[in-house]
Design a protein around this motif. Structure first.
Motif, PDB file in Angstrom:
ATOM      1  N   THR A   1       0.810  -1.215   0.000  1.00  0.00           N
ATOM      2  CA  THR A   1       0.000   0.000   0.000  1.00  0.00           C
ATOM      3  C   THR A   1       0.844   1.266   0.000  1.00  0.00           C
ATOM      4  O   THR A   1       0.551   2.220  -0.733  1.00  0.00           O
ATOM      5  N   TRP A   2       1.898   1.309   0.798  1.00  0.00           N
ATOM      6  CA  TRP A   2       2.663   2.554   0.902  1.00  0.00           C
ATOM      7  C   TRP A   2       3.331   2.907  -0.416  1.00  0.00           C
ATOM      8  O   TRP A   2       3.412   4.091  -0.785  1.00  0.00           O
ATOM      9  N   GLN A   3       3.783   1.902  -1.153  1.00  0.00           N
ATOM     10  CA  GLN A   3       4.394   2.182  -2.449  1.00  0.00           C
ATOM     11  C   GLN A   3       3.336   2.596  -3.472  1.00  0.00           C
ATOM     12  O   GLN A   3       3.528   3.562  -4.226  1.00  0.00           O
ATOM     13  N   ALA A   4       2.229   1.872  -3.500  1.00  0.00           N
ATOM     14  CA  ALA A   4       1.150   2.220  -4.423  1.00  0.00           C
ATOM     15  C   ALA A   4       0.631   3.625  -4.141  1.00  0.00           C
ATOM     16  O   ALA A   4       0.311   4.386  -5.065  1.00  0.00           O
ATOM     17  N   ASN A   5       0.565   3.979  -2.873  1.00  0.00           N
ATOM     18  CA  ASN A   5       0.052   5.293  -2.493  1.00  0.00           C
ATOM     19  C   ASN A   5       1.001   6.406  -2.938  1.00  0.00           C
ATOM     20  O   ASN A   5       0.570   7.453  -3.433  1.00  0.00           O
ATOM     21  N   LEU A   6       2.287   6.192  -2.764  1.00  0.00           N
ATOM     22  CA  LEU A   6       3.256   7.188  -3.227  1.00  0.00           C
ATOM     23  C   LEU A   6       3.193   7.356  -4.742  1.00  0.00           C
ATOM     24  O   LEU A   6       3.260   8.481  -5.261  1.00  0.00           O
ATOM     25  N   LEU A   7       3.029   6.246  -5.448  1.00  0.00           N
ATOM     26  CA  LEU A   7       2.982   6.309  -6.904  1.00  0.00           C
ATOM     27  C   LEU A   7       1.733   7.044  -7.394  1.00  0.00           C
ATOM     28  O   LEU A   7       1.811   7.891  -8.292  1.00  0.00           O
ATOM     29  N   GLN A   8       0.568   6.740  -6.791  1.00  0.00           N
ATOM     30  CA  GLN A   8      -0.641   7.434  -7.242  1.00  0.00           C
ATOM     31  C   GLN A   8      -0.586   8.907  -6.884  1.00  0.00           C
ATOM     32  O   GLN A   8      -1.144   9.751  -7.592  1.00  0.00           O
ATOM     33  N   THR A   9       0.119   9.238  -5.804  1.00  0.00           N
ATOM     34  CA  THR A   9       0.238  10.636  -5.402  1.00  0.00           C
ATOM     35  C   THR A   9       1.004  11.447  -6.439  1.00  0.00           C
ATOM     36  O   THR A   9       0.701  12.621  -6.678  1.00  0.00           O
ATOM     37  N   ILE A  10       1.990  10.827  -7.075  1.00  0.00           N
ATOM     38  CA  ILE A  10       2.734  11.524  -8.128  1.00  0.00           C
ATOM     39  C   ILE A  10       1.782  11.969  -9.237  1.00  0.00           C
ATOM     40  O   ILE A  10       1.830  13.114  -9.706  1.00  0.00           O
ATOM     41  N   VAL A  11       0.897  11.079  -9.648  1.00  0.00           N
ATOM     42  CA  VAL A  11      -0.043  11.396 -10.723  1.00  0.00           C
ATOM     43  C   VAL A  11      -1.074  12.418 -10.240  1.00  0.00           C
ATOM     44  O   VAL A  11      -1.382  13.398 -10.938  1.00  0.00           O
TER      45      VAL A  11
END
Length: 290
Positions: free
Chosen positions: A212-222
């Protein structure tokens, strides 16, 4: 058997395991960062050719990862995220309340959600992208208190941000009732779309492959890159980054689009009021003078 992201368990509860739903490998972060990072070029710097090249590189890297057997369906899911970004990049996302501007936003943003959804549902024959408005569970006291906190935090912080930075001028001047009405419709529509695309599409797809923490950081970039083009500039990322991260984590905990939508609408209600206040001095409910 531990539940995966495809089987998140009872609504309103965190999954028993944060493990990705599909076979993955740390190297999968390379294509994911390329695909999500392309948003910075597409929406932050408005460099479509460079952004498309970065998307292509990310998808090629995802294909190589899948082909090596280290990952599973990474290309398929990142392709959906890439398609959404490409659709968005076909039109300016600068705030525009004209008839043409509102139609453009409706068509482009609508397609950015609809196309990945249709491909996932009818080409991939998967039900990964879903829009769980209701979970069948009542909100608990913490959730209600958080809604109050969001509203108060927005009331305190947003006037300072919009007025002192001058970014309210990134939105058209609204003084007449019809202009204010258009702004309200636009704020509600874009806020709703944010949750449909960034949370229910981008974040959910990424969680199949990453914790989750990695997916969350990635979606935050977009998410933050899009908001930058929309108008949240200057030191806006200091607000939009934590907002995007918290929205992703809140969705992970609640499994409820309805709840994160409510949070977003409360925040955007303050955004709407601040923009109108900055242009007109009304409603006089904020501590900072326009």
């Amino acid at each position: 058997m531990p539940r995966t992201n495809e089987d998140p368990g009872p609504p309103g509860r965190a999954a028993a395991s944060d493990a990705p739903a599909l076979r993955t490998h740390p190297i999968a972060l390379i294509p994911a960062v390329l695909v999500c990072g392309a948003a910075v070029l597409l929406f932050g710097f408005l460099l479509p050719i460079a952004g498309y090249a970065m998307l292509a590189a990310g998808l090629l890297a995802a294909w190589l990862c899948d082909r090596s057997g280290r990952t599973e369906r990474l290309l398929a899911d990142l392709a959906l995220i890439a398609v959404g970004q490409v659709v968005i990049s076909t039109a300016s996302m600068k705030a525009d309340l004209s008839d043409a501007g509102m139609v453009r936003f409706a068509v482009v943003l609508g397609l950015a959600v609809l196309v990945p959804f249709l491909i996932s549902r009818f080409v991939y024959r998967e039900r990964t992208i879903r829009f769980p408005w209701r979970t069948g569970r009542r909100w608990n006291r913490t959730q209600w208190l958080y809604l109050i906190f969001v509203t108060l935090a927005g009331w305190l912080i947003l006037p300072f941000y919009f007025i002192t930075s001058g970014v309210y001028q990134n939105w058209p001047t609204v003084t007449e009732p019809d202009e204010i009405g258009r702004l309200l419709v636009g704020v509600i529509a874009v806020g709703t779309w944010d949750e449909l695309f960034f949370i229910c599409t981008v974040f959910v797809l990424l969680r199949r492959h990453f914790p989750t923490w990695q997916a969350n950081l990635l979606q935050t970039i977009v998410f933050v890159s899009f908001l930058w083009e929309l108008g949240y500039q200057s030191w806006g990322p200091l607000l939009t980054i934590p907002f995007a991260l918290i929205q992703g984590y809140t969705f992970k905990l609640t499994k409820s689009l309805g709840y994160v939508f409510t949070v977003h609408m409360l925040f955007d209600a303050v955004v709407f009021a601040v923009i109108v206040y900055a242009h007109t001095g009304w409603p006089p409910i904020f501590l900072l003078a326009p």
